[in-house]
Scaffold this motif. Structure first.
Motif, PDB file in Angstrom:
ATOM      1  N   ASN A   1      -6.923  -1.886   3.082  1.00 22.47           N
ATOM      2  CA  ASN A   1      -7.269  -0.878   2.086  1.00 22.47           C
ATOM      3  C   ASN A   1      -8.725  -0.455   2.228  1.00 22.47           C
ATOM      4  O   ASN A   1      -9.046   0.737   2.214  1.00 22.47           O
ATOM      5  CB  ASN A   1      -6.998  -1.420   0.681  1.00 22.47           C
TER       6      ASN A   1
ATOM      7  N   THR B   1      -3.160   0.458  -3.976  1.00 21.52           N
ATOM      8  CA  THR B   1      -2.475  -0.827  -3.925  1.00 21.52           C
ATOM      9  C   THR B   1      -1.327  -0.857  -4.930  1.00 21.52           C
ATOM     10  O   THR B   1      -1.489  -0.453  -6.084  1.00 21.52           O
ATOM     11  CB  THR B   1      -3.456  -1.967  -4.225  1.00 21.52           C
TER      12      THR B   1
ATOM     13  N   GLN C   1       0.818  -1.201   0.000  1.00 21.25           N
ATOM     14  CA  GLN C   1       0.000   0.000   0.000  1.00 21.25           C
ATOM     15  C   GLN C   1       0.855   1.255   0.000  1.00 21.25           C
ATOM     16  O   GLN C   1       1.908   1.309   0.645  1.00 21.25           O
ATOM     17  CB  GLN C   1      -0.852   0.000   1.263  1.00 21.25           C
TER      18      GLN C   1
END
Length: 332
Positions: free
Chosen positions: A318, A287, A120
């Motif tokens: 996320n 991502t 991330q």
């Protein structure tokens, strides 16, 4: 050590390439495999050397399986992925790692046995804002007030900000910025990996593509951050300081980057690796992807099992972070 992979036709015409390096360590990669190396070596293996396909020291997504634009990309990518796998096996290295690659390059690599890893980052998305205030208007009221206060307090002790690029980047400026880098790097990272010559070289060769955000107090610079200017985005890299001031790091690295991107019409600010603290400042979770080929079958199975669980956790995180952005919630 550069070990770039070339794909050529029978006449020697270059069809594709992989920017690849033979490495004896895992420094400066931002896709962390130190635990893998430790486990493999405790089990009696040699994790290093390994191959790394990347832009060194740069956690920015971009093409890794390069191809002639006149050719079908997927065919070239498959050949390059096969070549990288073959090279890894033939040279006796433990593994090959393709980091920060675009998602559309993944199928060629996973089709050749590379393992998919996710992570991330946090990016600012410029939705056509005319000013920083336009951006603030999209935030919840409490978040908007907090950022305004933070920016006021960062500049409170008589601090001003300069944007330096192009001919502004003199050797004297690089001397000052290098001092920031060494001071902060030595305290926080343990061993800074860039030397002074690096800054002279990039200043000589790509000054118009560099933005230094420099903070000045009492007539001298006390902190700064380096950014690289792309065609549609700003890439934030590292910062340093010789004086500590509350919120100055956030101002120099994140708020000023947004200001610059909006003023130049850049679509995205990539603010480097990690950092959930960026979320409150208008950066949203994105991502990132990497692919890893591991020669040893038993070790590959262990890493594959780990990565499957890690991908689920990254996806879960996320989703959770998307629910905590500072933007106003719109009613369905």
């Amino acid at each position: 050590m550069p070990q770039h992979l070339r794909l050529e036709d029978a006449e020697g015409r270059l069809l594709g390439a992989v920017p690849c390096y033979l490495k004896s360590h895992s420094q400066g990669e931002y896709v962390f495999d130190h635990g893998w190396a430790d486990a493999f070596e405790r089990a009696g293996g040699n994790y290093y050397p390994k191959y790394q396909a990347s832009v060194p020291f740069t956690p920015a997504t971009g093409p890794r399986l390069l191809h002639d634009r006149s050719l079908r990309p997927q065919a070239v990518r498959q050949a390059l992925a096969a070549g990288l796998r073959q090279l890894t096996a033939e040279r006796g290295v433990s593994s090959a790692h393709v980091t920060f690659l675009p998602e559309d390059e993944l199928p060629a690599l996973t089709g050749m046995g590379f393992l998919h890893r996710t992570d991330q980052q946090f990016h600012f998305i410029n939705n056509g804002y005319g000013s920083y205030d336009d951006f603030l208007e999209t935030l919840a009221s409490r978040k908007r007030k907090a950022l305004r206060k933070e920016r006021r307090e960062a500049l409170g002790p008589g601090i001003s900000i300069d944007w330096l690029t192009g001919s502004d980047l003199t050797e004297a400026i690089w001397d000052q910025f290098f001092a920031f880098y060494m001071d902060t790097g030595s305290r926080k990272w343990g061993r800074p990996y860039l030397n002074r010559e690096f800054y002279s070289l990039i200043g000589e060769r790509m000054a118009d593509d560099i933005l230094l955000v420099m903070a000045k107090r009492d007539g001298r610079y006390v902190a700064g951050a380096i950014n690289f200017i792309g065609s549609d985005r700003l890439f934030g890299r590292h910062w340093g300081c010789i004086e500590d001031h509350p919120y100055l790091h956030f101002e120099v690295c994140y708020h000023q980057a947004i200001d610059f991107a909006i003023s130049k019409g850049l679509k995205i600010v990539e603010a480097g690796a990690q950092g959930e603290h960026k979320l409150a400042r208008g950066y949203v979770p994105v991502t990132t992807h990497s692919a890893h080929y591991i020669v040893h079958e038993g070790f590959r199975r262990a890493v594959e099992d780990y990565l499957e669980r890690e991908r689920h956790e990254v996806a879960r995180l996320n989703k959770a972070l998307q629910d905590h952005t500072p933007f106003r919630k719109t009613e369905a």
